[in-house]
Design a protein around this motif. Structure first.
Motif, PDB file in Angstrom:
ATOM      1  N   THR A  62       0.818  -1.219   0.000  1.00 31.21           N
ATOM      2  CA  THR A  62       0.000   0.000   0.000  1.00 31.21           C
ATOM      3  C   THR A  62       0.849   1.265   0.000  1.00 31.21           C
ATOM      4  N   TRP A  65      -0.610   4.135  -1.889  1.00 36.04           N
ATOM      5  CA  TRP A  65      -2.010   4.482  -1.619  1.00 36.04           C
ATOM      6  C   TRP A  65      -2.078   5.775  -0.799  1.00 36.04           C
ATOM      7  N   ARG A  68      -5.462   7.857   3.894  1.00 40.98           N
ATOM      8  CA  ARG A  68      -6.845   7.668   4.362  1.00 40.98           C
ATOM      9  C   ARG A  68      -7.467   6.448   3.701  1.00 40.98           C
ATOM     10  N   THR A  69      -7.197   6.256   2.415  1.00 39.19           N
ATOM     11  CA  THR A  69      -7.730   5.094   1.703  1.00 39.19           C
ATOM     12  C   THR A  69      -7.234   3.800   2.338  1.00 39.19           C
ATOM     13  N   ALA A  73      -9.525   1.053   4.351  1.00 37.47           N
ATOM     14  CA  ALA A  73      -9.587  -0.308   3.807  1.00 37.47           C
ATOM     15  C   ALA A  73      -9.207  -1.331   4.862  1.00 37.47           C
TER      16      ALA A  73
END
Length: 393
Positions: A62, A65, A68-69, A73
């Motif tokens: 991640t 990414w 916050r995403t 998740a």
């Protein structure tokens, strides 16, 4: 301290409650699913193993990414795993949900740690980490006893439902407080972050973290038989003593986070030396109920009082790799959580008695102090070979 950092601590509270609450639910799970006590106990080990593997792995996956995403998740996956765990009647499925939950927890920790230290001033990293890790100590004080109480009132599944609800609340808190994009510059990439993680000082930081946590959970795991078989406490005192340890941990991490950034090596030397002495004194005085009562609080305070220094050092030393530093710090923490109880169990199985895990904790702390000595020597050598302004923090 930014409000978002406290919200990350709230989410950690839900996840830490899940990690530790099975200690009071194992008999009920075993009876309900028709498995042995050791099989039910392996659910805890599976979670710890998932945390060790998941921290670095999911931090890498991640890396690009938005924070916050990634945080949302991981929390959604964590909540979903507990919903499935709460409704299943199959041990294999429950085991799988513990592994999935551990992976999600590890990924959340890795990203949350990097996010927290990036939202504060450069000299406030330890304080930010103390707030996030405060969720762990609150889980010891309130979450774990609360899970045990729910299990007694409405069955072990109700504790899983409660964690799922808390996780959903964590999702709402993250969405409300964490910016949509990264709060700092985008990552330079996996290879660049990995290059930043190469260094002898970082290895000593990870090793100290694992050793101190291993020593702490070596005794904490076997505190109940120590209290009832050696100290003379009745079984009814065990939950209260666990809460007392958690209160000490909360006080320690709160105070430690406020002073850790200023003199980290002095705090490590003082705190680790006191912690080593405390384990030795606890082993020697385990038959004295009053002394044990005091030492349970003190050792919780000392163990978590130095935790902000231990965790924040990696972010100072690997400033160019905040996400992966968080992942490897999470792994080191859980290596200790796994190895410490295992070493303590070996000592008990060897016929050394219920004081032996406490002596094992003291021995692990001696190794940690030796590692600290190596870290100081490495720091001095680097300071001599670099201009003063470039010396390690």
């Amino acid at each position: 301290m930014p409000f978002a950092v406290y919200m990350l601590g709230l989410a950690v509270f839900a996840q830490a409650t899940s990690e530790f609450m099975l200690s009071g639910l194992v008999p009920d799970i075993a009876a309900d699913l028709g498995v042995s006590i050791p099989q039910a106990g392996f659910l805890t080990s599976a979670f710890a193993i998932g945390m060790v593997v998941g921290g670095p792995l999911l931090a890498m996956l991640t890396l690009r990414w938005p924070r916050r995403t990634a945080l949302v998740a991981f929390l959604v996956a964590f909540a979903a795993a507990h919903v499935v765990g709460a409704v299943t009647d199959d041990y294999g499925v429950l085991l799988a949900t513990r592994i999935v939950g551990a992976l999600a927890n590890a990924g959340f920790w890795a990203v949350a740690a990097g996010a927290a230290v990036s939202m504060v001033e450069p000299d406030k990293k330890a304080r930010a980490m103390s707030v996030v890790m405060g969720g762990v100590t609150l889980a010891c004080v309130a979450g774990v006893p609360g899970g045990a109480m729910l299990g007694q009132l409405w069955g072990w599944r109700s504790a899983f439902w409660a964690v799922a609800v808390l996780s959903v609340a964590g999702v709402a808190a993250v969405l409300a407080s964490i910016p949509a994009g990264r709060p700092d510059a985008p990552s330079a990439g996996l290879r660049a972050e990995l290059r930043s993680l190469v260094g002898a000082q970082l290895l000593t930081a990870y090793a100290m973290n694992a050793l101190v946590q291993g020593a702490t959970f070596c005794t904490f795991t076997y505190l109940a038989p120590l209290l009832t078989e050696v100290s003379g406490y009745g079984a009814g005192w065990v939950p209260a003593m666990l809460v007392l340890f958690g209160v000490g941990a909360f006080v320690g991490i709160t105070v430690g986070g406020r002073i850790a950034d200023a003199r980290p090596y002095l705090i490590l030397l003082t705190g680790m030396s006191a912690l080593t002495l405390g384990w030795a004194v606890l082993a020697l005085s385990a038959g004295a109920a009053v002394a044990v009562f005091v030492l349970v609080f003190v050792q919780g305070l000392l163990a978590f009082g130095i935790a902000p220094v231990l965790t924040s050092r990696t972010f100072y030393l690997a400033d160019g790799a905040p996400t992966l530093a968080g992942g490897f710090t999470t792994a080191a923490f859980n290596v200790g959580n796994t190895a410490g109880p295992w070493f303590g169990g070996l000592a008990i199985d060897a016929g050394l008695g219920f004081r032996s895990p406490v002596w094992t904790s003291a021995l692990m702390m001696l190794v940690a102090l030796a590692t600290l000595g190596l870290a100081v020597a490495l720091r001095r050598r680097e300071a001599r070979s670099e201009p003063p302004v470039a010396a390690a923090v």
